[in-house]
Design an enzyme around this catalytic site. Structure first.
Site, PDB file in Angstrom:
ATOM      1  N   GLU A 129       0.673   5.468 -12.558  1.00  0.00           N
ATOM      2  CA  GLU A 129       0.640   6.927 -12.604  1.00  0.00           C
ATOM      3  C   GLU A 129       1.709   7.549 -11.715  1.00  0.00           C
ATOM      4  O   GLU A 129       2.182   6.931 -10.763  1.00  0.00           O
ATOM      5  CB  GLU A 129      -0.746   7.419 -12.195  1.00  0.00           C
ATOM      6  CG  GLU A 129      -1.163   6.905 -10.838  1.00  0.00           C
ATOM      7  CD  GLU A 129      -2.675   6.961 -10.605  1.00  0.00           C
ATOM      8  OE1 GLU A 129      -3.441   6.710 -11.548  1.00  0.00           O
ATOM      9  OE2 GLU A 129      -3.068   7.239  -9.478  1.00  0.00           O
ATOM     10  N   CYS A 152      -1.809  -2.946  -5.832  1.00  0.00           N
ATOM     11  CA  CYS A 152      -1.218  -3.106  -4.502  1.00  0.00           C
ATOM     12  C   CYS A 152      -1.904  -4.276  -3.814  1.00  0.00           C
ATOM     13  O   CYS A 152      -3.103  -4.483  -3.984  1.00  0.00           O
ATOM     14  CB  CYS A 152      -1.436  -1.830  -3.681  1.00  0.00           C
ATOM     15  SG  CYS A 152      -0.633  -1.865  -2.054  1.00  0.00           S
ATOM     16  N   CYS A 170      -5.918  -1.918   1.753  1.00  0.00           N
ATOM     17  CA  CYS A 170      -6.475  -0.945   2.700  1.00  0.00           C
ATOM     18  C   CYS A 170      -7.807  -0.442   2.126  1.00  0.00           C
ATOM     19  O   CYS A 170      -7.857   0.008   0.981  1.00  0.00           O
ATOM     20  CB  CYS A 170      -5.494   0.213   2.898  1.00  0.00           C
ATOM     21  SG  CYS A 170      -3.852  -0.352   3.441  1.00  0.00           S
ATOM     22  N   CYS A 211      -8.310   3.037   0.177  1.00  0.00           N
ATOM     23  CA  CYS A 211      -7.349   3.414  -0.867  1.00  0.00           C
ATOM     24  C   CYS A 211      -7.794   2.849  -2.218  1.00  0.00           C
ATOM     25  O   CYS A 211      -8.114   1.664  -2.329  1.00  0.00           O
ATOM     26  CB  CYS A 211      -5.970   2.881  -0.490  1.00  0.00           C
ATOM     27  SG  CYS A 211      -4.749   3.061  -1.794  1.00  0.00           S
ATOM     28  N   LEU A 256       0.044   4.902   9.540  1.00  0.00           N
ATOM     29  CA  LEU A 256      -0.507   4.301  10.758  1.00  0.00           C
ATOM     30  C   LEU A 256      -2.039   4.325  10.729  1.00  0.00           C
ATOM     31  O   LEU A 256      -2.689   3.313  10.944  1.00  0.00           O
ATOM     32  CB  LEU A 256       0.038   5.044  11.984  1.00  0.00           C
ATOM     33  CG  LEU A 256      -0.040   4.268  13.286  1.00  0.00           C
ATOM     34  CD1 LEU A 256       0.906   3.064  13.276  1.00  0.00           C
ATOM     35  CD2 LEU A 256       0.282   5.171  14.480  1.00  0.00           C
ATOM     36  N   ASN A 261      -9.332  11.465   0.965  1.00  0.00           N
ATOM     37  CA  ASN A 261      -9.828  11.747  -0.379  1.00  0.00           C
ATOM     38  C   ASN A 261     -10.769  10.596  -0.711  1.00  0.00           C
ATOM     39  O   ASN A 261     -10.304   9.484  -0.945  1.00  0.00           O
ATOM     40  CB  ASN A 261      -8.636  11.800  -1.338  1.00  0.00           C
ATOM     41  CG  ASN A 261      -9.012  12.376  -2.680  1.00  0.00           C
ATOM     42  OD1 ASN A 261     -10.180  12.690  -2.925  1.00  0.00           O
ATOM     43  ND2 ASN A 261      -8.035  12.509  -3.545  1.00  0.00           N
ATOM     44  N   CYS A 316      -4.031   8.297  -4.474  1.00  0.00           N
ATOM     45  CA  CYS A 316      -3.402   7.064  -4.891  1.00  0.00           C
ATOM     46  C   CYS A 316      -4.288   6.163  -5.763  1.00  0.00           C
ATOM     47  O   CYS A 316      -5.318   5.682  -5.314  1.00  0.00           O
ATOM     48  CB  CYS A 316      -3.053   6.364  -3.576  1.00  0.00           C
ATOM     49  SG  CYS A 316      -2.203   4.866  -3.727  1.00  0.00           S
TER      50      CYS A 316
HETATM   51  N1  SAH Z   1       1.619   1.754   0.261  1.00  0.00           N
HETATM   52  C1  SAH Z   1       2.275   2.886   0.819  1.00  0.00           C
HETATM   53  C2  SAH Z   1       2.358   4.075  -0.118  1.00  0.00           C
HETATM   54  C3  SAH Z   1       1.134   4.424  -0.886  1.00  0.00           C
HETATM   55  S1  SAH Z   1      -0.002   5.668  -0.582  1.00  0.00           S
HETATM   56  C4  SAH Z   1       1.590   3.304   2.098  1.00  0.00           C
HETATM   57  O1  SAH Z   1       0.487   2.847   2.342  1.00  0.00           O
HETATM   58  O2  SAH Z   1       2.174   4.053   2.865  1.00  0.00           O
HETATM   59  C5  SAH Z   1       0.607   7.026   0.274  1.00  0.00           C
HETATM   60  C6  SAH Z   1      -0.318   7.470   1.407  1.00  0.00           C
HETATM   61  O3  SAH Z   1      -1.629   7.839   0.936  1.00  0.00           O
HETATM   62  C7  SAH Z   1      -0.535   6.363   2.447  1.00  0.00           C
HETATM   63  O4  SAH Z   1      -0.430   6.914   3.738  1.00  0.00           O
HETATM   64  C8  SAH Z   1      -1.965   5.960   2.175  1.00  0.00           C
HETATM   65  O5  SAH Z   1      -2.547   5.365   3.286  1.00  0.00           O
HETATM   66  C9  SAH Z   1      -2.606   7.276   1.788  1.00  0.00           C
HETATM   67  N2  SAH Z   1      -3.887   7.138   1.096  1.00  0.00           N
HETATM   68  C10 SAH Z   1      -4.303   6.154   0.283  1.00  0.00           C
HETATM   69  N3  SAH Z   1      -5.562   6.373  -0.145  1.00  0.00           N
HETATM   70  C11 SAH Z   1      -5.953   7.536   0.412  1.00  0.00           C
HETATM   71  C12 SAH Z   1      -7.150   8.318   0.358  1.00  0.00           C
HETATM   72  N4  SAH Z   1      -8.202   7.897  -0.352  1.00  0.00           N
HETATM   73  N5  SAH Z   1      -7.204   9.478   1.057  1.00  0.00           N
HETATM   74  C13 SAH Z   1      -6.135   9.886   1.770  1.00  0.00           C
HETATM   75  N6  SAH Z   1      -4.981   9.215   1.872  1.00  0.00           N
HETATM   76  C14 SAH Z   1      -4.885   8.039   1.206  1.00  0.00           C
END
Ligand code: SAH
Length: 376
Positions: free
Chosen positions: A114, A134, A138, A141, A247, A322, A365
């Site tokens: 997406e 991915c 995490c 996510c 971070l 989120n 994401c």
């Molecule tokens: N893999 C990369 C880019 C992807 S996501 C990274 O981790 O930086 C972009 C951002 O959205 C990242 O900071 C990630 O931690 C955050 N993110 C992912 N899921 C989320 C959620 N459910 N709520 C808020 N931020 C989220």
């Protein structure tokens, strides 16, 4: 059965799973010089690739019927050879009165990814995917939950951007035609774990016409969990992008579980690598911090983060979590968020709270692709 030994350092993050059906080659996979070689391999003079690049990147035109500088009987063959269609729109969902649009794409092997297009008063940004799924795992996510399906090719990443640029130029968003001005690698995937294809895509974005889209490097944001070897390579390239580091907490103990790759590269190492990037490029980097209620939003963590960042060339972007389906975690209370901001600012650390565009359309994401898979 034990796996054969591999060079330890990159194994964890640069491995791709089993090779699938090969993605068709596209001129966006190649540098301008390689595009000429590619044309020659196909038995054509090198300048043909420059002509097609000018249509593709310069005019965002993938309809060969209008490529009038190419003989009519060769146009469709050239299109198939240089610009095969790599992504097919499954559906779009909009919100914010059409100013936010999420596109779900099917790749040639059926894999779904997406991208999200967001129009603001002063800019229009596309958020693109660099991988299907991915491998970073995490726990907050949506994309991480199903693991890595595969890396996207540079062509597949670039196609998301070119399609968005075309949507802007042709006035598909309310407010009339506009120019795509920003690209953020914050969709599905860890861009640093697909380094080569992501770098090629970044060159395609920033190279001037006819080789690329001519978008300024400063308007491109690469967001990473903190793969230090990737940040170091990026520093060597010296491209002045906006680097964003996810971070999410300043202490290794919690970060080991929120961002599992922290077991490989600790907070200190990640920040040192980001500092070196800032030093080389003169660009301030961002620290992304998803605020999760009672998990990482304590005042002592804000204090620790403030102390860590006060003398660094960084600013903090707080993201209200989120919540992903099935997770017990949720966004911080508004008063805790405000206190977090206050503490960081007391250290002189520039802090913003990210707007939550696209929440109603599973903007976080990986959520749209996850919903599609669940419903199919
Ligand atoms: N893999 C990369 C880019 C992807 S996501 C990274 O981790 O930086 C972009 C951002 O959205 C990242 O900071 C990630 O931690 C955050 N993110 C992912 N899921 C989320 C959620 N459910 N709520 C808020 N931020 C989220």
């Amino acid at each position: 059965m034990s796996r054969p030994e591999q060079p330890a350092e990159l194994k964890l993050v640069f491995d791709e799973p089993v090779q699938r059906k090969k993605v068709p080659q596209h001129l966006a996979d190649f540098s301008p010089a390689e595009r000429k070689d590619f044309a020659k391999e196909l038995g054509l003079p090198g300048f043909r690739s420059t002509q097609v690049s000018a249509h593709y990147f310069g005019h965002l035109d993938t309809n060969p019927d209008s490529w009038s500088d190419i003989p009519a009987d060769m146009r469709s063959t050239f299109a198939e050879m240089f610009t095969p269609k790599l992504i097919e729109l499954v559906r779009s969902i909009t919100c914010d009165n059409g100013m936010t649009r999420k596109d779900l794409w099917r790749l040639h092997d059926g894999v779904l990814v997406e991208s999200v297009l967001m129009r603001y008063t002063d800019r229009t940004t596309v958020c693109v995917s660099s991988q299907a799924g991915c491998g970073m795992n995490c726990p907050f996510c949506a994309t991480g939950q199903a693991g890595l399906t595969r890396n996207l090719s540079a062509g597949e990443i670039t196609e998301q951007i070119v399609a968005s640029a075309r949507a802007c130029a042709s006035g598909e968003l309310p407010g009339g035609p506009t120019r795509l001005s920003n690209v953020v690698f914050m969709g599905m995937g860890e861009p640093m774990a697909n380094y080569k294809a992501v770098m090629r895509s970044i060159r395609n974005i920033t190279d001037p016409h006819p080789d690329g889209l001519g978008i300024s490097a400063r308007s491109v944001t690469l967001s990473t969990v903190g793969l230090v070897n990737g940040i170091e390579k990026l520093t060597e390239e010296g491209i002045p992008l906006t680097l964003a580091v996810s971070l999410h907490t300043p202490d290794d103990e919690l970060r080991d579980s929120l961002v599992p790759i922290n077991s490989r590269w600790k907070v200190k190492e990640v920040l040192a690598a980001a500092d070196a990037y800032a030093e080389k490029t003169g660009r301030r980097y961002s620290i992304e911090y998803a605020l999760i209620r009672d998990i990482n939003d304590h005042t002592w963590r804000a204090d620790l983060l403030g102390r860590l960042l006060k003398n660094r060339n960084a600013h903090v972007n707080l993201i209200p979590l989120n919540p992903t389906p099935g997770s017990k975690w949720t966004a911080s209370r508004k008063e805790d968020e405000a206190e977090f901001v206050r503490i960081l600012e007391s250290y002189g650390v520039a802090t913003t709270v990210r707007d939550t565009r696209g929440r109603e359309i599973d903007g976080a994401c990986g959520q749209l692709a996850a919903a599609e898979i669940a419903n199919s």
